[in-house]
Motif scaffolding. Structure first.
Motif, PDB file in Angstrom:
ATOM      1  N   GLY A  94      50.875 112.777  13.634  1.00 12.40           N
ATOM      2  CA  GLY A  94      52.458 111.830  13.840  1.00 12.40           C
ATOM      3  C   GLY A  94      53.184 112.008  12.730  1.00 12.40           C
ATOM      4  O   GLY A  94      54.347 111.672  12.482  1.00 12.40           O
ATOM      5  N   GLY A  95      52.482 112.485  11.435  1.00  9.26           N
ATOM      6  CA  GLY A  95      53.187 112.620  10.140  1.00  9.26           C
ATOM      7  C   GLY A  95      52.850 111.307   9.431  1.00  9.26           C
ATOM      8  O   GLY A  95      53.525 111.191   8.554  1.00  9.26           O
ATOM      9  N   PHE A  96      52.165 110.488   9.930  1.00 12.78           N
ATOM     10  CA  PHE A  96      51.809 109.186   8.984  1.00 12.78           C
ATOM     11  C   PHE A  96      51.022 109.715   7.856  1.00 12.78           C
ATOM     12  O   PHE A  96      49.982 110.321   8.114  1.00 12.78           O
ATOM     13  CB  PHE A  96      51.188 108.242   9.905  1.00 12.78           C
ATOM     14  N   GLU A  97      51.357 108.948   6.804  1.00 11.45           N
ATOM     15  CA  GLU A  97      50.502 109.404   5.612  1.00 11.45           C
ATOM     16  C   GLU A  97      49.976 108.073   5.008  1.00 11.45           C
ATOM     17  O   GLU A  97      50.391 106.899   4.922  1.00 11.45           O
ATOM     18  CB  GLU A  97      51.517 110.087   4.563  1.00 11.45           C
ATOM     19  N   LYS A  98      48.708 108.097   4.102  1.00 10.67           N
ATOM     20  CA  LYS A  98      48.451 107.147   3.228  1.00 10.67           C
ATOM     21  C   LYS A  98      47.934 107.845   2.056  1.00 10.67           C
ATOM     22  O   LYS A  98      47.129 108.556   2.129  1.00 10.67           O
ATOM     23  CB  LYS A  98      47.401 106.213   4.139  1.00 10.67           C
ATOM     24  N   ARG A  99      48.157 107.196   1.066  1.00 17.85           N
ATOM     25  CA  ARG A  99      47.464 107.541  -0.410  1.00 17.85           C
ATOM     26  C   ARG A  99      47.089 106.419  -1.080  1.00 17.85           C
ATOM     27  O   ARG A  99      47.948 105.295  -1.291  1.00 17.85           O
ATOM     28  CB  ARG A  99      48.692 108.270  -1.048  1.00 17.85           C
ATOM     29  N   LYS A 100      45.810 106.491  -1.644  1.00 21.24           N
ATOM     30  CA  LYS A 100      45.470 105.420  -2.287  1.00 21.24           C
ATOM     31  C   LYS A 100      44.646 106.086  -3.851  1.00 21.24           C
ATOM     32  O   LYS A 100      44.071 106.993  -3.690  1.00 21.24           O
ATOM     33  CB  LYS A 100      44.291 104.745  -1.574  1.00 21.24           C
ATOM     34  N   ILE A 101      45.001 105.295  -4.733  1.00 20.41           N
ATOM     35  CA  ILE A 101      44.533 105.611  -6.037  1.00 20.41           C
ATOM     36  C   ILE A 101      43.504 104.488  -6.583  1.00 20.41           C
ATOM     37  O   ILE A 101      43.796 103.373  -6.400  1.00 20.41           O
ATOM     38  CB  ILE A 101      45.450 105.880  -7.300  1.00 20.41           C
ATOM     39  N   THR A 102      42.280 104.887  -7.189  1.00 19.60           N
ATOM     40  CA  THR A 102      41.284 103.940  -7.462  1.00 19.60           C
ATOM     41  C   THR A 102      40.779 104.335  -8.859  1.00 19.60           C
ATOM     42  O   THR A 102      40.538 105.516  -9.111  1.00 19.60           O
ATOM     43  CB  THR A 102      39.970 103.936  -6.426  1.00 19.60           C
ATOM     44  N   SER A 103      40.664 103.577  -9.689  1.00 17.68           N
ATOM     45  CA  SER A 103      40.393 104.029 -11.011  1.00 17.68           C
ATOM     46  C   SER A 103      38.728 103.245 -11.508  1.00 17.68           C
ATOM     47  O   SER A 103      38.591 102.237 -11.159  1.00 17.68           O
ATOM     48  CB  SER A 103      41.458 103.091 -12.221  1.00 17.68           C
ATOM     49  N   VAL A 104      38.237 103.977 -12.042  1.00 22.31           N
ATOM     50  CA  VAL A 104      36.699 103.928 -12.337  1.00 22.31           C
ATOM     51  C   VAL A 104      36.552 104.246 -13.870  1.00 22.31           C
ATOM     52  O   VAL A 104      37.311 105.030 -14.598  1.00 22.31           O
ATOM     53  CB  VAL A 104      35.642 104.276 -11.367  1.00 22.31           C
ATOM     54  N   MET A 105      35.195 103.688 -14.460  1.00 22.77           N
ATOM     55  CA  MET A 105      35.157 104.057 -15.786  1.00 22.77           C
ATOM     56  C   MET A 105      33.652 104.732 -16.042  1.00 22.77           C
ATOM     57  O   MET A 105      32.871 104.109 -15.201  1.00 22.77           O
ATOM     58  CB  MET A 105      35.096 102.766 -16.879  1.00 22.77           C
ATOM     59  N   VAL A 106      33.651 105.673 -16.657  1.00 25.75           N
ATOM     60  CA  VAL A 106      32.394 106.553 -16.914  1.00 25.75           C
ATOM     61  C   VAL A 106      32.062 106.391 -18.377  1.00 25.75           C
ATOM     62  O   VAL A 106      32.885 106.940 -19.323  1.00 25.75           O
ATOM     63  CB  VAL A 106      32.687 107.887 -16.346  1.00 25.75           C
ATOM     64  N   VAL A 107      30.986 105.732 -18.789  1.00 24.66           N
ATOM     65  CA  VAL A 107      30.610 105.505 -20.049  1.00 24.66           C
ATOM     66  C   VAL A 107      29.453 106.573 -20.600  1.00 24.66           C
ATOM     67  O   VAL A 107      28.755 106.829 -19.947  1.00 24.66           O
ATOM     68  CB  VAL A 107      29.866 104.343 -20.010  1.00 24.66           C
ATOM     69  N   ASP A 108      30.143 106.951 -21.878  1.00 23.82           N
ATOM     70  CA  ASP A 108      28.967 107.578 -22.636  1.00 23.82           C
ATOM     71  C   ASP A 108      28.280 106.828 -23.443  1.00 23.82           C
ATOM     72  O   ASP A 108      28.881 106.300 -24.489  1.00 23.82           O
ATOM     73  CB  ASP A 108      29.901 108.873 -23.463  1.00 23.82           C
ATOM     74  N   PRO A 109      26.925 106.652 -23.266  1.00 22.80           N
ATOM     75  CA  PRO A 109      26.136 105.567 -23.721  1.00 22.80           C
ATOM     76  C   PRO A 109      25.962 105.977 -25.403  1.00 22.80           C
ATOM     77  O   PRO A 109      25.774 105.010 -26.245  1.00 22.80           O
ATOM     78  CB  PRO A 109      25.061 105.425 -23.158  1.00 22.80           C
TER      79      PRO A 109
END
Length: 362
Positions: free
Chosen positions: A252-267
């Motif tokens: 039907g043309g309905f849309e959803k967009r979600k942005i999630t942020s994570v952190m990737v660590v170089d120890p």
């Protein structure tokens, strides 16, 4: 050294091909009209007191220039929604509002009640003696209680109590039943070590249509999904502040967009990381007013020093907001006001509005 991260959010208002949530009722009291000409409310007094709409622009007791104010001395001083609203066909409805008080330790109690079409029931009761400062309150309504004749009311009461009680930004927000899509893992603000592997999991449902969607990490597609969702494993081979984007649409043309942020660590490398998180709203939101509730409460930072990981809560971060209408949020420090990360924003016109969140270490 300060380190910052940006999150850009497009907010669709009155755009019928955008779904995921709906605002069913909102009153910020900005009309400034005095009793007895309430737009959305009626007084119901059985005691000594009154309700008015009060200008509060310099007091810090509301989230705008006006708020509803109750003067209380005895009995019950009630403010009742004038017209019922139809919540049938919705899910996961939440009632939210700001509250504050001016009183001695002999403060009254603020109660919020919900009417399910046949009975009034208490949702929350706030002892204002310990909650005088402006605070945001949010409470869920059970799906089985959503009716065609729903109402809410606020009751100020107490024995031998007195003072002023303030209400602002009263809102009822619900999920829609058209298309429900969520990124179940990872959650925003989570961190991973470089080289580790974790699951990317999506849930997706639409009772009468077919969903097509995908998940991308830093602009590279890693997984497609349809009704029911999908799960895949992903190895985090790049350190830094990483954005995961979910996109879905149905026939039907309905849309959803979600942005999630994570952190990737170089120890092996001392560094700072930030995950700017927009818990509410997600992008492409179906909102029936020009007022939008913003919540960035999951935002986190992280410091890696000599392999020791320290998670930094939002209280040690600074928030800067810019909006498409040229205005900004003047609250930046969560230690000074939770309005730095949680507030309502009123856009002057509906359409493709946007917000930019800039987060940095103090």
């Amino acid at each position: 050294m300060k380190k910052e991260v940006l999150l850009f959010l497009v907010v669709g208002l009155f755009m019928l091909n955008f779904v995921s949530g709906a605002n069913m009722f909102y009153d910020d009291f900005e009309d400034g009209v005095q009793i007895p000409e309430w737009m959305n409310w009626v007084e119901d007094i059985s005691g000594v007191g009154t309700w008015i709409i009060k200008e509060i622009s310099s007091s810090g007791l509301g989230n705008g220039e006006y708020a509803a104010r109750a003067f209380f001395w005895s009995g019950q001083v009630r403010l009742v929604m004038k017209n019922s609203i139809n919540l049938v066909g919705n899910l996961n409805c939440k009632i939210s509002f700001y509250s504050a008080a001016v009183c001695t330790d002999n403060c009254p109690t603020l109660t919020m009640d919900y009417y399910d079409g046949s009975n009034w029931g208490t949702v929350t009761s706030i002892d204002l003696a310990g909650a005088k400062a402006l605070q945001h309150n949010e409470f869920s309504i059970d799906d089985s209680d959503l009716s065609e004749d729903a109402k809410i009311r606020f009751v100020v009461t107490g024995s031998e109590k007195n003072g002023y009680v303030y209400l602002d930004d009263v809102s009822i927000d619900c999920a829609t039943t058209d298309m429900e899509v969520s990124l179940d893992s990872p959650y925003c603000g989570e961190y991973f070590m470089r080289g580790s592997t974790s699951q990317i999991k999506v849930s997706a449902s639409d009772i009468d249509d077919v969903i097509t969607g995908n998940v991308s990490i830093d602009g590279i597609s890693i997984m497609d999904f349809s009704n029911g969702g999908n799960t895949t494993s992903h190895t985090w081979d790049k350190a830094g502040n990483i954005q995961i984007e979910l996109y879905a649409e149905n026939g039907g043309g309905f849309e959803k967009r979600k942005i999630t942020s994570v952190m990737v660590v170089d120890p092996t490398t001392p560094d700072k990381y930030l995950a700017a998180c927009m818990d509410e709203p997600s992008e492409f939101v179906d909102i029936t007013s020009t007022n939008v509730y913003f919540n960035a409460g999951s935002t986190r930072g992280l410091i890696n020093e000599s392999g020791t990981i320290e998670v930094v809560d939002k209280s040690d971060l600074l928030f800067s907001w810019k909006f498409s209408d040229g205005l900004i949020n003047f609250h930046h420090d969560p230690d000074e006001s939770e309005l730095a990360w949680k507030f309502y924003k009123n856009f002057a016109t509906a359409g493709d509005n946007w917000a930019i969140l800039d987060v940095e270490f103090k």
